[in-house]
Design a protein around this motif. Structure first.
Motif, PDB file in Angstrom:
ATOM      1  N   GLU A  75       0.844  -1.202   0.000  1.00  0.00           N
ATOM      2  CA  GLU A  75       0.000   0.000   0.000  1.00  0.00           C
ATOM      3  C   GLU A  75       0.881   1.253   0.000  1.00  0.00           C
ATOM      4  O   GLU A  75       1.775   1.387   0.830  1.00  0.00           O
ATOM      5  N   VAL A  76       0.620   2.141  -0.940  1.00  0.00           N
ATOM      6  CA  VAL A  76       1.402   3.384  -1.050  1.00  0.00           C
ATOM      7  C   VAL A  76       0.473   4.540  -1.398  1.00  0.00           C
ATOM      8  O   VAL A  76      -0.607   4.342  -1.953  1.00  0.00           O
ATOM      9  N   PRO A  77       0.884   5.785  -1.097  1.00  0.00           N
ATOM     10  CA  PRO A  77       0.075   6.946  -1.487  1.00  0.00           C
ATOM     11  C   PRO A  77       0.083   7.132  -3.005  1.00  0.00           C
ATOM     12  O   PRO A  77       1.061   6.799  -3.678  1.00  0.00           O
ATOM     13  N   ILE A  78      -1.012   7.649  -3.534  1.00  0.00           N
ATOM     14  CA  ILE A  78      -1.104   7.985  -4.951  1.00  0.00           C
ATOM     15  C   ILE A  78      -1.208   9.492  -5.095  1.00  0.00           C
ATOM     16  O   ILE A  78      -2.113  10.116  -4.547  1.00  0.00           O
ATOM     17  N   TYR A  79      -0.267  10.072  -5.820  1.00  0.00           N
ATOM     18  CA  TYR A  79      -0.263  11.514  -6.073  1.00  0.00           C
ATOM     19  C   TYR A  79      -0.622  11.737  -7.540  1.00  0.00           C
ATOM     20  O   TYR A  79       0.189  11.487  -8.427  1.00  0.00           O
ATOM     21  N   LYS A  80      -1.831  12.204  -7.768  1.00  0.00           N
ATOM     22  CA  LYS A  80      -2.291  12.406  -9.137  1.00  0.00           C
ATOM     23  C   LYS A  80      -1.908  13.779  -9.667  1.00  0.00           C
ATOM     24  O   LYS A  80      -1.975  14.018 -10.872  1.00  0.00           O
ATOM     25  N   GLU A  81      -1.516  14.681  -8.790  1.00  0.00           N
ATOM     26  CA  GLU A  81      -1.112  16.020  -9.196  1.00  0.00           C
ATOM     27  C   GLU A  81       0.183  16.397  -8.494  1.00  0.00           C
ATOM     28  O   GLU A  81       0.608  15.732  -7.548  1.00  0.00           O
ATOM     29  N   ASP A  87       4.469  19.074   3.706  1.00  0.00           N
ATOM     30  CA  ASP A  87       3.360  18.603   4.533  1.00  0.00           C
ATOM     31  C   ASP A  87       2.332  17.855   3.701  1.00  0.00           C
ATOM     32  O   ASP A  87       1.636  16.965   4.206  1.00  0.00           O
ATOM     33  N   GLU A  88       2.219  18.206   2.423  1.00  0.00           N
ATOM     34  CA  GLU A  88       1.276  17.511   1.566  1.00  0.00           C
ATOM     35  C   GLU A  88       1.687  16.054   1.386  1.00  0.00           C
ATOM     36  O   GLU A  88       0.844  15.158   1.296  1.00  0.00           O
ATOM     37  N   TYR A  89       2.995  15.811   1.310  1.00  0.00           N
ATOM     38  CA  TYR A  89       3.482  14.438   1.198  1.00  0.00           C
ATOM     39  C   TYR A  89       3.129  13.640   2.444  1.00  0.00           C
ATOM     40  O   TYR A  89       2.678  12.499   2.373  1.00  0.00           O
ATOM     41  N   ARG A  90       3.356  14.257   3.596  1.00  0.00           N
ATOM     42  CA  ARG A  90       3.175  13.538   4.857  1.00  0.00           C
ATOM     43  C   ARG A  90       1.714  13.197   5.126  1.00  0.00           C
ATOM     44  O   ARG A  90       1.412  12.218   5.802  1.00  0.00           O
ATOM     45  N   ASN A  91       0.805  14.001   4.635  1.00  0.00           N
ATOM     46  CA  ASN A  91      -0.607  13.828   4.969  1.00  0.00           C
ATOM     47  C   ASN A  91      -1.382  12.978   3.980  1.00  0.00           C
ATOM     48  O   ASN A  91      -2.584  12.800   4.132  1.00  0.00           O
ATOM     49  N   PHE A  92      -0.712  12.444   2.962  1.00  0.00           N
ATOM     50  CA  PHE A  92      -1.405  11.593   1.996  1.00  0.00           C
ATOM     51  C   PHE A  92      -1.536  10.176   2.551  1.00  0.00           C
ATOM     52  O   PHE A  92      -0.533   9.567   2.930  1.00  0.00           O
ATOM     53  N   PRO A  93      -2.734   9.626   2.603  1.00  0.00           N
ATOM     54  CA  PRO A  93      -2.896   8.249   3.097  1.00  0.00           C
ATOM     55  C   PRO A  93      -2.455   7.234   2.049  1.00  0.00           C
ATOM     56  O   PRO A  93      -2.457   7.515   0.850  1.00  0.00           O
ATOM     57  N   ARG A  94      -2.083   6.073   2.505  1.00  0.00           N
ATOM     58  CA  ARG A  94      -1.753   4.985   1.583  1.00  0.00           C
ATOM     59  C   ARG A  94      -3.040   4.438   0.967  1.00  0.00           C
ATOM     60  O   ARG A  94      -4.071   4.367   1.621  1.00  0.00           O
ATOM     61  N   LYS A  95      -2.948   4.023  -0.285  1.00  0.00           N
ATOM     62  CA  LYS A  95      -4.062   3.392  -0.974  1.00  0.00           C
ATOM     63  C   LYS A  95      -3.864   1.873  -0.956  1.00  0.00           C
ATOM     64  O   LYS A  95      -2.741   1.374  -0.904  1.00  0.00           O
TER      65      LYS A  95
END
Length: 216
Positions: A75-81, A87-95
């Motif tokens: 499970e990893v975060p998905i960054y579509k943009e 802080d935006e990196y740290r607050n993204f949940p894993r998918k």
């Protein structure tokens, strides 16, 4: 533990360059691809075919990056943009693993139809290493094969052609033929919801199209 430094203690995101790069490298590529996608989408002085090809290349790079990440970490975060603030990196949940694979296959499904074939006039064959339509179709086939392999029940056995690629005889490299070997299968955690027959069927069909020149 000290022999393997932070990797040996189970920390795959430590400060060691070798292990840290497995996480930061793909995400750096993803962020740069997102940044480029934003700018290419606003371009006016480019043909529609070229624009699609450039976007397809970036979709391919994002899909490849997430494919590396999901196999290494699950499970990893998905960054579509594009992400600018840390802080935006740290607050993204894993998918979940299925969500990550759904995103990967979607990117590659689009990319294979957006990019030039290596036989198209618009494809610049002089630029070695540039991906094309067949690159995306080939990677998509591998992705589906990976999903199929991981989702096979533990009770299954898998027979593959494998073995040493070559052996040294009298100082010379002699290539050897692969032999059939059967292995007991373990189902990969997170892959349980995939249908192995459907995944392998899609992998086979894409590979068949590649061989027959559908993608160049």
């Amino acid at each position: 533990v000290w022999q393997f430094s932070q990797l040996g203690s189970g920390n795959f995101q430590g400060s060691d360059a070798e292990t840290d790069a497995m996480w930061t490298g793909p995400y750096s590529l993803i962020n740069r691809a997102n940044y480029a996608i934003n700018h290419i989408n606003t371009m006016q002085n480019v043909t529609a075919d070229n624009k699609d090809h450039f976007l397809g290349e970036l979709y391919f790079l994002k899909a490849w990056s997430y494919f590396m990440l999901v196999r290494a970490y699950g499970e990893v975060p998905i960054y579509k943009e594009t992400v600018v603030e840390m802080d935006e990196y740290r607050n993204f949940p894993r998918k979940s693993i299925p969500e990550v694979y759904q995103y990967i296959t979607g990117l590659l499904d689009d990319a294979k139809d957006m990019m030039y074939k290596n036989t198209d006039a618009g494809y610049d064959s002089k630029k070695v290493g540039r991906v094309c339509s067949g690159s995306a179709a080939g990677l998509l086939s591998k992705v589906y094969a990976t999903m199929g392999s991981g989702s096979l029940p533990a009770s299954e056995q898998v027979t593959v052609m494998t073995g040493k690629q070559f052996q040294i005889v009298a100082g010379n490299k002699v290539y050897t033929d692969p032999v059939a070997q059967t292995f007991n299968k373990s189902q990969v955690k997170g892959y349980e919801t995939f249908n192995p027959v459907e995944c392998y069927t899609k992998a086979r069909d894409l590979a068949k199209d590649l061989i027959e020149g559908v993608y160049g």
